[in-house]
Design a protein around this motif. Sequence first.
Motif, PDB file in Angstrom:
ATOM      1  N   LEU A 256       0.797  -0.929  -0.195  1.00  0.00           N
ATOM      2  CA  LEU A 256      -0.134  -0.222  -0.388  1.00  0.00           C
ATOM      3  C   LEU A 256       0.829   1.228  -0.022  1.00  0.00           C
ATOM      4  CD1 LEU A 256      -2.558  -1.518   2.346  1.00  0.00           C
ATOM      5  CD2 LEU A 256      -2.571  -1.821  -0.153  1.00  0.00           C
ATOM      6  N   LEU A 257       1.694   1.699  -1.417  1.00  0.00           N
ATOM      7  CA  LEU A 257       2.752   2.289  -0.772  1.00  0.00           C
ATOM      8  C   LEU A 257       1.953   3.993  -0.550  1.00  0.00           C
ATOM      9  CD1 LEU A 257       4.628   0.704  -4.322  1.00  0.00           C
ATOM     10  CD2 LEU A 257       4.996   0.109  -1.486  1.00  0.00           C
TER      11      LEU A 257
ATOM     12  N   ILE B  41       0.578  -7.596   4.198  1.00  0.00           N
ATOM     13  CA  ILE B  41      -0.111  -6.371   3.764  1.00  0.00           C
ATOM     14  C   ILE B  41       1.661  -5.561   4.200  1.00  0.00           C
ATOM     15  CG2 ILE B  41      -1.027  -4.641   4.840  1.00  0.00           C
ATOM     16  CD1 ILE B  41      -3.049  -6.198   4.789  1.00  0.00           C
ATOM     17  N   VAL B  42       2.085  -4.694   3.543  1.00  0.00           N
ATOM     18  CA  VAL B  42       2.769  -3.650   3.847  1.00  0.00           C
ATOM     19  C   VAL B  42       1.967  -2.014   3.948  1.00  0.00           C
ATOM     20  CG1 VAL B  42       5.041  -3.219   2.964  1.00  0.00           C
ATOM     21  CG2 VAL B  42       3.990  -4.576   2.737  1.00  0.00           C
ATOM     22  N   LEU B  43       2.524  -1.582   4.522  1.00  0.00           N
ATOM     23  CA  LEU B  43       2.157  -0.576   5.065  1.00  0.00           C
ATOM     24  C   LEU B  43       3.619   0.594   4.862  1.00  0.00           C
ATOM     25  CD1 LEU B  43      -0.577  -0.788   7.463  1.00  0.00           C
ATOM     26  CD2 LEU B  43      -0.711  -0.629   5.471  1.00  0.00           C
ATOM     27  N   VAL B  44       2.918   1.621   4.400  1.00  0.00           N
ATOM     28  CA  VAL B  44       4.549   2.763   4.558  1.00  0.00           C
ATOM     29  C   VAL B  44       4.360   3.619   5.069  1.00  0.00           C
ATOM     30  CG1 VAL B  44       5.731   4.365   2.648  1.00  0.00           C
ATOM     31  CG2 VAL B  44       4.573   2.473   2.121  1.00  0.00           C
ATOM     32  N   GLY B  45       5.409   3.573   6.397  1.00  0.00           N
ATOM     33  CA  GLY B  45       5.930   4.637   7.257  1.00  0.00           C
ATOM     34  C   GLY B  45       6.748   6.072   7.161  1.00  0.00           C
TER      35      GLY B  45
ATOM     36  N   SER C 159       3.674  -5.904   7.576  1.00  0.00           N
ATOM     37  CA  SER C 159       5.441  -5.324   7.988  1.00  0.00           C
ATOM     38  C   SER C 159       5.152  -3.401   7.437  1.00  0.00           C
ATOM     39  CB  SER C 159       6.314  -5.791   6.755  1.00  0.00           C
ATOM     40  OG  SER C 159       6.188  -6.824   6.819  1.00  0.00           O
ATOM     41  N   VAL C 160       5.905  -3.203   7.425  1.00  0.00           N
ATOM     42  CA  VAL C 160       5.798  -1.585   8.022  1.00  0.00           C
ATOM     43  C   VAL C 160       7.391  -1.084   6.925  1.00  0.00           C
ATOM     44  CG1 VAL C 160       5.943   1.196   8.716  1.00  0.00           C
ATOM     45  CG2 VAL C 160       4.451  -1.540   9.260  1.00  0.00           C
ATOM     46  N   ILE C 161       7.408  -0.254   6.222  1.00  0.00           N
ATOM     47  CA  ILE C 161       8.745   0.464   5.322  1.00  0.00           C
ATOM     48  C   ILE C 161       8.823   1.677   6.700  1.00  0.00           C
ATOM     49  CG2 ILE C 161       9.008  -1.719   4.249  1.00  0.00           C
ATOM     50  CD1 ILE C 161       8.123   0.640   2.249  1.00  0.00           C
ATOM     51  N   ALA C 162       9.916   1.836   6.731  1.00  0.00           N
ATOM     52  CA  ALA C 162      10.074   3.591   6.823  1.00  0.00           C
ATOM     53  C   ALA C 162      11.113   4.069   6.027  1.00  0.00           C
ATOM     54  CB  ALA C 162      10.487   3.313   8.668  1.00  0.00           C
TER      55      ALA C 162
END
Length: 230
Positions: free
Chosen positions: A80-81, A128-132, A174-177
């Motif tokens: 979810l970019l 699911i990947v969320l973008v912090g 997951s969260v990518i920051a």
Amino acid sequence: MPKTILITGANGGLGTAVVKKFLDENYKVVAVDHSGSRLGFANNHPQFELHAVELASETESDTFVKEAISLYKKIDGALLLAGGFAMGDIAATDGEALRKMFSRNFETAYYLTRPLFQHMMENGYGRIVLVGARPALQPEAGKNMIAYALSKSLLIKLADLLNEAAKGTNVVVSVIAPSTIDTPVNRKDMPKADFSKWVSPAQIADLLEFICSDKGDPLRAPLYKIYGEA
Ligand SMILES: NC(=O)c1ccc[n+]([C@@H]2O[C@H](COP(=O)([O-])OP(=O)(O)OC[C@H]3O[C@@H](n4cnc5c(N)ncnc54)[C@H](OP(=O)(O)O)[C@@H]3O)[C@@H](O)[C@H]2O)c1
């Protein structure tokens, strides 16, 4: 059978590299964006589809996920970019500025996450990947971008809550920051910066592919600080 991965913000500086990586690695890519102007390279690919969805609309997002599930039966991953950036310290951040960032960063992810998480829990598998972003984790980086930092920090909290709800299953949020990503927009906005210190969209795409691949199976509740040398 290739895994089916939904990618929002697909037309963006990061999204285009991610779409390319996932097609190269033989995933089925269901891309979402307002426009596909930068996705011409994928147009004729047999495992690529592009959907124009207004992700700030709960109804449009929910309908889209239901149609995708009925068509593909199983959504394996969702990156979810989609998001956006705004500067502004507390003096500059009124309610309207706050709501704009909340909508662009949080609602665009939440309205898809809600039905997708339930679908993945029913299937017993999903990523699911969320973008912090770094300003959501470090106050010194966020103090002059209050609405942005707050909206991104909510995504990090959402991942915590969902990972708790998914404990004992193979559903992982997951969260990518990232710090500054080396995109054409950032180069134009910060022409004097040292671009070599920034993280490239291709490097982030590699990480996202790892998360969705079988190699990523043992990971639980990860938060990736992708800061490069910035
Ligand atoms: N670039 C950076 O340095 C950086 C650093 C940390 C985190 N991030 C995050 O990483 C993500 C990707 O960044 P990026 O640089 O690739 O951003 P970008 O180039 O602005 O791409 C974001 C994409 O999301 C789409 N989008 C936004 N709101 C939407 C909505 N309501 N419905 C449907 N699509 C929508 C945009 O479409 P339109 O343009 O047509 O609205 C755009 O194509 C974002 O979440 C961003 O906050 C970026």
